[in-house]
Design a protein around this motif. Structure first.
Motif, PDB file in Angstrom:
ATOM      1  N   ARG A 128       0.829  -1.199   0.000  1.00 33.32           N
ATOM      2  CA  ARG A 128       0.000   0.000   0.000  1.00 33.32           C
ATOM      3  C   ARG A 128       0.864   1.250   0.000  1.00 33.32           C
ATOM      4  NH1 ARG A 128      -3.991  -0.773   5.049  1.00 33.32           N
ATOM      5  NH2 ARG A 128      -1.966  -0.769   6.101  1.00 33.32           N
ATOM      6  N   LEU A 129       0.304   2.279  -0.573  1.00 32.36           N
ATOM      7  CA  LEU A 129       0.964   3.576  -0.624  1.00 32.36           C
ATOM      8  C   LEU A 129      -0.025   4.565  -0.029  1.00 32.36           C
ATOM      9  CD1 LEU A 129       3.488   4.984  -1.775  1.00 32.36           C
ATOM     10  CD2 LEU A 129       2.420   4.914  -4.017  1.00 32.36           C
ATOM     11  N   MET A 130       0.419   5.359   0.944  1.00 32.99           N
ATOM     12  CA  MET A 130      -0.492   6.313   1.599  1.00 32.99           C
ATOM     13  C   MET A 130       0.300   7.534   2.024  1.00 32.99           C
ATOM     14  SD  MET A 130      -0.952   3.758   4.779  1.00 32.99           S
ATOM     15  CE  MET A 130       0.002   2.373   4.207  1.00 32.99           C
ATOM     16  N   SER A 131      -0.405   8.576   2.469  1.00 31.00           N
ATOM     17  CA  SER A 131       0.331   9.803   2.802  1.00 31.00           C
ATOM     18  C   SER A 131      -0.145  10.415   4.105  1.00 31.00           C
ATOM     19  CB  SER A 131       0.187  10.829   1.671  1.00 31.00           C
ATOM     20  OG  SER A 131      -1.061  11.478   1.775  1.00 31.00           O
ATOM     21  N   THR A 132       0.735  11.223   4.698  1.00 31.18           N
ATOM     22  CA  THR A 132       0.400  11.908   5.948  1.00 31.18           C
ATOM     23  C   THR A 132       1.113  13.247   6.003  1.00 31.18           C
ATOM     24  OG1 THR A 132       0.381  11.740   8.365  1.00 31.18           O
ATOM     25  CG2 THR A 132       2.323  10.872   7.267  1.00 31.18           C
ATOM     26  N   HIS A 133       0.520  14.199   6.739  1.00 30.67           N
ATOM     27  CA  HIS A 133       1.213  15.450   7.056  1.00 30.67           C
ATOM     28  C   HIS A 133       1.611  15.500   8.535  1.00 30.67           C
ATOM     29  CE1 HIS A 133       0.661  17.151   3.138  1.00 30.67           C
ATOM     30  NE2 HIS A 133      -0.649  17.286   3.233  1.00 30.67           N
ATOM     31  N   LEU A 134       1.435  14.392   9.244  1.00 39.15           N
ATOM     32  CA  LEU A 134       1.717  14.392  10.679  1.00 39.15           C
ATOM     33  C   LEU A 134       3.214  14.425  10.963  1.00 39.15           C
ATOM     34  CD1 LEU A 134      -0.836  11.758  12.015  1.00 39.15           C
ATOM     35  CD2 LEU A 134      -1.031  14.259  11.982  1.00 39.15           C
ATOM     36  N   HIS A 135       3.538  14.997  12.112  1.00 46.23           N
ATOM     37  CA  HIS A 135       4.916  14.924  12.601  1.00 46.23           C
ATOM     38  C   HIS A 135       5.284  13.461  12.860  1.00 46.23           C
ATOM     39  CE1 HIS A 135       5.879  19.220  14.064  1.00 46.23           C
ATOM     40  NE2 HIS A 135       4.788  19.304  13.336  1.00 46.23           N
ATOM     41  N   HIS A 136       6.559  13.140  12.685  1.00 49.97           N
ATOM     42  CA  HIS A 136       7.050  11.789  12.973  1.00 49.97           C
ATOM     43  C   HIS A 136       6.734  11.398  14.417  1.00 49.97           C
ATOM     44  CE1 HIS A 136      10.074   8.613  13.748  1.00 49.97           C
ATOM     45  NE2 HIS A 136       9.905   8.335  12.468  1.00 49.97           N
ATOM     46  N   SER A 137       6.851  12.378  15.316  1.00 42.09           N
ATOM     47  CA  SER A 137       6.687  12.088  16.749  1.00 42.09           C
ATOM     48  C   SER A 137       5.283  11.632  17.112  1.00 42.09           C
ATOM     49  CB  SER A 137       7.029  13.340  17.570  1.00 42.09           C
ATOM     50  OG  SER A 137       6.158  14.401  17.205  1.00 42.09           O
ATOM     51  N   ILE A 138       4.289  11.942  16.298  1.00 38.87           N
ATOM     52  CA  ILE A 138       2.927  11.535  16.687  1.00 38.87           C
ATOM     53  C   ILE A 138       2.360  10.432  15.793  1.00 38.87           C
ATOM     54  CG2 ILE A 138       2.529  13.817  17.726  1.00 38.87           C
ATOM     55  CD1 ILE A 138       0.392  14.282  15.573  1.00 38.87           C
ATOM     56  N   LEU A 139       3.165   9.918  14.882  1.00 38.95           N
ATOM     57  CA  LEU A 139       2.726   8.732  14.134  1.00 38.95           C
ATOM     58  C   LEU A 139       2.704   7.537  15.086  1.00 38.95           C
ATOM     59  CD1 LEU A 139       4.797   8.907  10.795  1.00 38.95           C
ATOM     60  CD2 LEU A 139       2.339   9.292  11.074  1.00 38.95           C
ATOM     61  N   PRO A 140       1.831   6.583  14.828  1.00 36.58           N
ATOM     62  CA  PRO A 140       1.819   5.398  15.709  1.00 36.58           C
ATOM     63  C   PRO A 140       3.118   4.599  15.537  1.00 36.58           C
ATOM     64  CG  PRO A 140       0.369   5.060  13.815  1.00 36.58           C
ATOM     65  CD  PRO A 140       0.817   6.500  13.765  1.00 36.58           C
ATOM     66  N   THR A 141       3.531   3.918  16.601  1.00 35.85           N
ATOM     67  CA  THR A 141       4.760   3.114  16.511  1.00 35.85           C
ATOM     68  C   THR A 141       4.583   1.948  15.540  1.00 35.85           C
ATOM     69  OG1 THR A 141       4.045   1.883  18.441  1.00 35.85           O
ATOM     70  CG2 THR A 141       5.606   3.689  18.817  1.00 35.85           C
ATOM     71  N   SER A 142       3.333   1.629  15.215  1.00 36.60           N
ATOM     72  CA  SER A 142       3.121   0.578  14.206  1.00 36.60           C
ATOM     73  C   SER A 142       3.661   1.024  12.845  1.00 36.60           C
ATOM     74  CB  SER A 142       1.636   0.223  14.098  1.00 36.60           C
ATOM     75  OG  SER A 142       0.873   1.381  13.812  1.00 36.60           O
ATOM     76  N   ILE A 143       3.910   2.319  12.701  1.00 35.51           N
ATOM     77  CA  ILE A 143       4.570   2.826  11.499  1.00 35.51           C
ATOM     78  C   ILE A 143       6.041   3.108  11.787  1.00 35.51           C
ATOM     79  CG2 ILE A 143       4.722   4.763   9.860  1.00 35.51           C
ATOM     80  CD1 ILE A 143       1.668   5.038  10.072  1.00 35.51           C
ATOM     81  N   THR A 144       6.303   3.867  12.859  1.00 32.76           N
ATOM     82  CA  THR A 144       7.672   4.370  13.064  1.00 32.76           C
ATOM     83  C   THR A 144       8.614   3.326  13.649  1.00 32.76           C
ATOM     84  OG1 THR A 144       7.008   5.220  15.231  1.00 32.76           O
ATOM     85  CG2 THR A 144       6.973   6.764  13.384  1.00 32.76           C
ATOM     86  N   ASN A 145       8.058   2.287  14.243  1.00 35.84           N
ATOM     87  CA  ASN A 145       8.928   1.282  14.853  1.00 35.84           C
ATOM     88  C   ASN A 145       8.679  -0.069  14.202  1.00 35.84           C
ATOM     89  OD1 ASN A 145      10.833   0.286  16.535  1.00 35.84           O
ATOM     90  ND2 ASN A 145       9.572   0.303  18.389  1.00 35.84           N
ATOM     91  N   ASN A 146       8.540  -0.034  12.886  1.00 39.82           N
ATOM     92  CA  ASN A 146       8.134  -1.230  12.153  1.00 39.82           C
ATOM     93  C   ASN A 146       9.066  -1.418  10.961  1.00 39.82           C
ATOM     94  OD1 ASN A 146       6.896  -3.117  10.540  1.00 39.82           O
ATOM     95  ND2 ASN A 146       4.838  -2.245  10.759  1.00 39.82           N
ATOM     96  N   PRO A 147       9.929  -2.435  11.028  1.00 41.21           N
ATOM     97  CA  PRO A 147      10.906  -2.624   9.937  1.00 41.21           C
ATOM     98  C   PRO A 147      10.227  -2.937   8.600  1.00 41.21           C
ATOM     99  CG  PRO A 147      10.966  -4.471  11.500  1.00 41.21           C
ATOM    100  CD  PRO A 147      10.075  -3.435  12.098  1.00 41.21           C
TER     101      PRO A 147
END
Ligand code: A3P
Length: 320
Positions: A128-147
């Motif tokens: 999937r391809l998707m987009s966000t304007h959110l700061h990295h700090s408030i993205l869920p860890t399911s995105i930011t801590n997911n290899p």
């Protein structure tokens, strides 16, 4: 195996373009402070829902940006690159980007979740391809801590981004002056602000984890679009093969995604919004260059914003 992303909207169905209530001048822009970041108030329920409910999937690619940093271009390039097996970029009148606005190909997460349309995300084929304007700090860890989930960030000289933003919001509310937009940015309260925190979040993440966060720059893409398309393709694990290089696929993608080409596509000339927003498709394509800030800012304004940004970014290795 996966063949790549598909548009999440199948047709160019339009929504009427109506003014977004409350988008007036700052403190006037209807943004609110959410977990250290300034976001459009209407999107907060969507943001909360993303944080609680986003269901990651192996291979997800999230495109991240501050508005007016080149999101539309990045959406087109990433989509055309990742979907090239199913949708060859050359001599293909049926290519989704010749039929749909890039925002109809790549869903904007905050808006999908705010509208209660997150189920659409589950129906998309992988990757999937998707987009966000959110700061990295408030993205869920399911995105930011997911290899298994990758992020591609695009940034732009804040001065040009602000000029672009002003031209865009003027379409919504003609009363907004450039100095309102400028002051909000300097104070950190512009949409997706503080700008420097947005930049630093993704910059630091890309330094810490270059295999999962790719940091792109609009001005670099203008200078070398093909090189950046190759970088993007390698990053998502779909490097261009020697045969594709030989056949000129990279240049075909770059041409297909160029602002002149996209501007000429019927759906992008439209005065009505088809991307599930109240923003008209033609608003997303203006000049598409670097340095327009000089036509809107005094040298003093430019120096002031540059100094703020430089100070905030100092020591990070990132500069403009
Ligand atoms: P300008 O207003 O400076 O022209 P976003 O997509 O994040 O909303 O950013 C919009 C900016 O990107 C606008 O900048 C727009 O013209 C520019 N843009 C849109 N499509 C582009 C493309 N294919 N190539 C280069 N720039 C593009």
């Amino acid at each position: 195996g996966a063949i790549g992303p598909e548009p999440f909207m199948k047709s160019a169905e339009a929504v009427p373009v109506i003014p977004v209530v409350g988008l007036t001048t700052d403190p006037k822009l209807w943004v609110c402070f959410y977990q250290g970041t300034w976001v459009l108030a209407t999107l907060v329920p969507g943001i909360v829902s993303i944080q609680r409910n986003f269901a990651p999937r192996r291979g997800d690619v999230v495109l991240a940006s501050i508005p007016k940093s080149g999101t539309t271009w990045l959406k087109a390039l990433a989509f055309a690159t990742m979907a090239r097996a199913a949708h060859p970029p050359a001599d293909n009148p049926g290519h989704p980007l010749l039929r749909l606005n890039p925002h109809q190909c790549v869903p904007y997460m905050e808006r999908m979740f705010a509208a209660g349309d997150e189920a659409v995300m589950d129906t998309l084929p992988s990757p999937r391809l998707m987009s966000t304007h959110l700061h990295h700090s408030i993205l869920p860890t399911s995105i930011t801590n997911n290899p298994d989930c990758k992020i591609i960030y695009i940034c732009r000289d804040p001065k040009d981004m602000l000029v672009s933003f002003w031209h865009f919001v003027r379409r919504v509310n003609a009363d907004i002056s450039f100095s309102d937009v400028f002051e909000a940015a300097c104070n950190g309260t512009s949409v997706s602000g503080p700008i420097w925190d947005h930049l630093l979040g993704y910059w630091n993440a890309s330094k810490a984890s270059p295999e999962t966060v790719l940091f792109l720059r609009y001005e670099e893409m203008l200078r070398d679009p093909a090189g950046n398309a190759r970088k993007l393709a390698r990053f998502v694990g779909q490097p261009f093969s020697p045969a594709e290089e030989e056949a000129g696929v990279v240049d075909q993608i770059v041409r297909l995604c160029s602002i002149d080409k996209l501007k000429s596509v019927e759906v992008n000339k439209g005065g009505s919004g088809t991307a599930g927003t109240h923003f008209a498709n033609d608003w997303y394509f203006r000049k598409g260059g670097a340095g327009d800030w000089a036509n809107h800012m005094t040298p003093d304004m430019a120096r002031r914003l540059d100094a703020i940004v430089e100070e905030k970014l100092s020591g990070s290795g990132l500069s403009f």
